[in-house]
Design a protein around this motif. Structure first.
Motif, PDB file in Angstrom:
ATOM      1  N   UNK A  74       0.827  -1.197   0.000  1.00  0.00           N
ATOM      2  CA  UNK A  74       0.000   0.000   0.000  1.00  0.00           C
ATOM      3  C   UNK A  74       0.864   1.250   0.000  1.00  0.00           C
ATOM      4  N   UNK A  75       0.248   2.357  -0.239  1.00  0.00           N
ATOM      5  CA  UNK A  75       0.969   3.619  -0.336  1.00  0.00           C
ATOM      6  C   UNK A  75       1.560   4.037   1.009  1.00  0.00           C
ATOM      7  N   UNK A  76       0.787   3.940   2.067  1.00  0.00           N
ATOM      8  CA  UNK A  76       1.232   4.335   3.399  1.00  0.00           C
ATOM      9  C   UNK A  76       1.289   3.086   4.281  1.00  0.00           C
ATOM     10  N   UNK A  77       2.467   2.686   4.648  1.00  0.00           N
ATOM     11  CA  UNK A  77       2.659   1.428   5.363  1.00  0.00           C
ATOM     12  C   UNK A  77       2.061   1.425   6.766  1.00  0.00           C
ATOM     13  N   UNK A  78       1.828   2.594   7.336  1.00  0.00           N
ATOM     14  CA  UNK A  78       1.282   2.661   8.694  1.00  0.00           C
ATOM     15  C   UNK A  78      -0.240   2.546   8.719  1.00  0.00           C
ATOM     16  N   UNK A  79      -0.854   2.602   7.556  1.00  0.00           N
ATOM     17  CA  UNK A  79      -2.318   2.488   7.468  1.00  0.00           C
ATOM     18  C   UNK A  79      -2.653   1.042   7.100  1.00  0.00           C
ATOM     19  N   UNK A  80      -3.627   0.445   7.779  1.00  0.00           N
ATOM     20  CA  UNK A  80      -3.985  -0.951   7.444  1.00  0.00           C
ATOM     21  C   UNK A  80      -4.400  -1.078   5.972  1.00  0.00           C
ATOM     22  N   UNK A  81      -4.116  -2.228   5.377  1.00  0.00           N
ATOM     23  CA  UNK A  81      -4.478  -2.419   3.967  1.00  0.00           C
ATOM     24  C   UNK A  81      -5.998  -2.444   3.772  1.00  0.00           C
ATOM     25  N   UNK A  82      -6.379  -2.105   2.576  1.00  0.00           N
ATOM     26  CA  UNK A  82      -7.803  -2.118   2.216  1.00  0.00           C
ATOM     27  C   UNK A  82      -8.001  -3.057   1.027  1.00  0.00           C
ATOM     28  N   UNK A  83      -9.231  -3.247   0.676  1.00  0.00           N
ATOM     29  CA  UNK A  83      -9.563  -4.085  -0.480  1.00  0.00           C
ATOM     30  C   UNK A  83      -8.961  -3.495  -1.759  1.00  0.00           C
ATOM     31  N   UNK A  84      -8.788  -2.179  -1.783  1.00  0.00           N
ATOM     32  CA  UNK A  84      -8.221  -1.531  -2.972  1.00  0.00           C
ATOM     33  C   UNK A  84      -6.741  -1.870  -3.134  1.00  0.00           C
ATOM     34  N   UNK A  85      -6.050  -2.071  -2.024  1.00  0.00           N
ATOM     35  CA  UNK A  85      -4.649  -2.485  -2.106  1.00  0.00           C
ATOM     36  C   UNK A  85      -4.549  -3.888  -2.701  1.00  0.00           C
ATOM     37  N   UNK A  86      -5.430  -4.778  -2.269  1.00  0.00           N
ATOM     38  CA  UNK A  86      -5.461  -6.136  -2.818  1.00  0.00           C
ATOM     39  C   UNK A  86      -5.842  -6.064  -4.303  1.00  0.00           C
ATOM     40  N   UNK A  87      -6.796  -5.203  -4.628  1.00  0.00           N
ATOM     41  CA  UNK A  87      -7.218  -5.047  -6.020  1.00  0.00           C
ATOM     42  C   UNK A  87      -6.049  -4.610  -6.892  1.00  0.00           C
TER      43      UNK A  87
END
Length: 174
Positions: free
Chosen positions: A95-108
């Protein structure tokens, strides 16, 4: 003697012209609304979906690089989690910001990158076999057509206003 029938006929003629202008403007307004709210064609939607796959896939390499930089040093795990074990790079959740939990968009984004060649034909096939709403209109040229309709409507409204004002100036209410 003054010809009141001719005057009445002229007033009726102007009133008819005003009604005609209003009717034409309303017809164009309905056309404009139909065009503005019409669904895109199947082909336009396929192009949009394929472009979204490309955009998502293009984001992934930089996000993966950021995940690698965040979780490794010289090819070794460097970021220890609260459980005492090294945090993984998170290949599927880069993901773009490693400190933020991943989202479905990151998996997408990851899946679009990894499966880009397989996704495009599948999406295209799925949409080609899907029933499509009636009244679909192409996206290309739509903005220009809407602008043209807006100008025509404005001209008709202005002409109606001018006729009403001219009639009012002569003491005739239409």
């Amino acid at each position: 003697m003054f010809d009141f029938l001719k005057l009445k006929s002229e007033i009726s003629s102007v009133a008819g012209k005003v009604r005609g202008l209003r009717a034409e403007a309303e017809k164009l307004k309905r056309q404009r609304e139909d065009l503005a709210t019409a669904p895109a064609t199947k082909e336009d939607t396929i192009r949009l979906m394929l472009a979204q796959i490309d955009e998502a896939a293009a984001r992934y390499p930089a996000r993966l690089r950021a995940a690698i930089d965040h979780n490794t040093t010289c090819g070794q795990p460097s970021n220890i989690g609260s459980n005492g074990r090294p945090n993984p790079v998170g290949i599927f959740t880069a993901r773009e910001h490693q400190t933020i939990p991943p989202s479905i968009f990151d998996v997408q984004d990851c899946l679009c990158f990894v499966l880009q060649g397989q996704l495009k034909p599948v999406i295209e096939l799925a949409l080609k076999d899907t029933p499509w709403p009636d009244g679909a209109q192409p996206v290309e040229g739509r903005a220009a057509a809407l602008e043209k309709l807006d100008r025509e409507i404005a001209n008709l409204d202005a002409e109606e206003t001018n006729l009403r004002q001219a009639a009012a100036a002569a003491g005739v209410v239409i």
